[in-house]
Design a protein around this motif. Structure first.
Motif, PDB file in Angstrom:
ATOM      1  N   HIS A  83       0.990  -1.576  -0.336  1.00 18.10           N
ATOM      2  CA  HIS A  83       0.291   0.019   0.252  1.00 18.10           C
ATOM      3  C   HIS A  83       0.828   1.468   0.511  1.00 18.10           C
ATOM      4  CE1 HIS A  83      -3.147   2.814   0.661  1.00 18.10           C
ATOM      5  NE2 HIS A  83      -2.755   2.414   1.451  1.00 18.10           N
ATOM      6  N   LEU A  84       1.575   1.531   1.191  1.00 13.02           N
ATOM      7  CA  LEU A  84       3.215   2.596   0.701  1.00 13.02           C
ATOM      8  C   LEU A  84       3.408   2.499  -0.780  1.00 13.02           C
ATOM      9  CD1 LEU A  84       4.299   1.938   4.520  1.00 13.02           C
ATOM     10  CD2 LEU A  84       2.647   4.087   3.942  1.00 13.02           C
ATOM     11  N   GLU A  86      -6.225  14.109  -0.888  1.00 15.17           N
ATOM     12  CA  GLU A  86      -5.686  12.203  -1.302  1.00 15.17           C
ATOM     13  C   GLU A  86      -4.807  12.139  -0.679  1.00 15.17           C
ATOM     14  OE1 GLU A  86      -7.355  11.722  -5.950  1.00 15.17           O
ATOM     15  OE2 GLU A  86      -5.815  12.649  -5.705  1.00 15.17           O
ATOM     16  N   VAL A  87      -3.717  13.330  -0.361  1.00 12.15           N
ATOM     17  CA  VAL A  87      -2.365  12.276  -0.091  1.00 12.15           C
ATOM     18  C   VAL A  87      -2.627  11.779   1.801  1.00 12.15           C
ATOM     19  CG1 VAL A  87      -0.484  13.564   0.758  1.00 12.15           C
ATOM     20  CG2 VAL A  87      -0.717  13.494  -1.252  1.00 12.15           C
ATOM     21  N   GLU A  88      -3.777  13.184   2.301  1.00 15.25           N
ATOM     22  CA  GLU A  88      -3.769  13.459   3.520  1.00 15.25           C
ATOM     23  C   GLU A  88      -4.793  11.939   4.137  1.00 15.25           C
ATOM     24  OE1 GLU A  88      -3.650  14.835   7.745  1.00 15.25           O
ATOM     25  OE2 GLU A  88      -2.862  16.111   5.907  1.00 15.25           O
ATOM     26  N   THR A  89      -5.985  11.796   3.042  1.00 16.28           N
ATOM     27  CA  THR A  89      -6.745  10.724   3.047  1.00 16.28           C
ATOM     28  C   THR A  89      -5.268   9.280   3.177  1.00 16.28           C
ATOM     29  OG1 THR A  89      -8.350  11.681   1.897  1.00 16.28           O
ATOM     30  CG2 THR A  89      -8.508   9.096   2.699  1.00 16.28           C
ATOM     31  N   VAL A 103      -2.602   5.281   6.943  1.00 16.09           N
ATOM     32  CA  VAL A 103      -2.088   4.551   6.712  1.00 16.09           C
ATOM     33  C   VAL A 103      -1.494   4.468   8.704  1.00 16.09           C
ATOM     34  CG1 VAL A 103       0.689   4.447   6.940  1.00 16.09           C
ATOM     35  CG2 VAL A 103      -0.748   4.426   5.348  1.00 16.09           C
ATOM     36  N   MET A 104      -1.871   5.772   9.186  1.00 12.42           N
ATOM     37  CA  MET A 104      -1.922   5.855  10.645  1.00 12.42           C
ATOM     38  C   MET A 104      -2.926   5.759  11.440  1.00 12.42           C
ATOM     39  SD  MET A 104       0.721   7.965  11.205  1.00 12.42           S
ATOM     40  CE  MET A 104       1.039   7.785  12.597  1.00 12.42           C
ATOM     41  N   LYS A 133      -3.775   0.425  15.087  1.00 12.28           N
ATOM     42  CA  LYS A 133      -4.137  -0.721  15.442  1.00 12.28           C
ATOM     43  C   LYS A 133      -3.441  -1.582  15.005  1.00 12.28           C
ATOM     44  CE  LYS A 133      -8.910   0.544  13.223  1.00 12.28           C
ATOM     45  NZ  LYS A 133      -9.345   0.041  11.538  1.00 12.28           N
ATOM     46  N   MET A 134      -1.937  -1.471  14.877  1.00 12.35           N
ATOM     47  CA  MET A 134      -1.117  -2.978  14.829  1.00 12.35           C
ATOM     48  C   MET A 134      -0.260  -2.677  15.790  1.00 12.35           C
ATOM     49  SD  MET A 134       0.326  -2.151  10.743  1.00 12.35           S
ATOM     50  CE  MET A 134       1.266  -3.282  10.696  1.00 12.35           C
TER      51      MET A 134
END
Length: 90
Positions: A57-58, A73-76, A81-82, A87-88
């Motif tokens: 994804h990255l 879009e970049v912010e989304t 990812v954050m 969650k991880m």
């Protein structure tokens, strides 16, 4: 999905097989620690699959957004990812 299916699918199938084995262990009333160790093994393999998915994804979606996307879009993508990283780490 941009992740390498040849890496992710076998991991998910292995986890599925391990889960079936855990259910059998429970049905057989096996020793708790043995069952717990198998649960931890499934968690580990799913973590490996998830890392591959996030890596892709990255390298794909997020990279594409950074090079050609709108600021929104970049912010989304960064927020997504954050959220997953949060969650991880739980």
């Amino acid at each position: 999905m941009k992740a390498d299916r040849d890496k992710v699918v076998p991991l998910i199938k292995t986890a599925r097989g391990q889960l079936d084995g855990i259910l059998k262990m429970i049905d057989e009333d096996r020793y708790c620690i043995d069952i717990s160790n198998q649960v931890l093994a499934v968690i580990s393999i799913l973590g490996k699959a998830n890392k591959e998915i996030i890596r892709a994804h990255l390298a794909g979606c997020v990279k594409d957004s950074l090079t050609g996307g709108t600021p929104e879009e970049v912010e989304t993508k960064l927020d997504e990812v954050m959220s997953v990283l949060d969650k991880m780490s739980r």
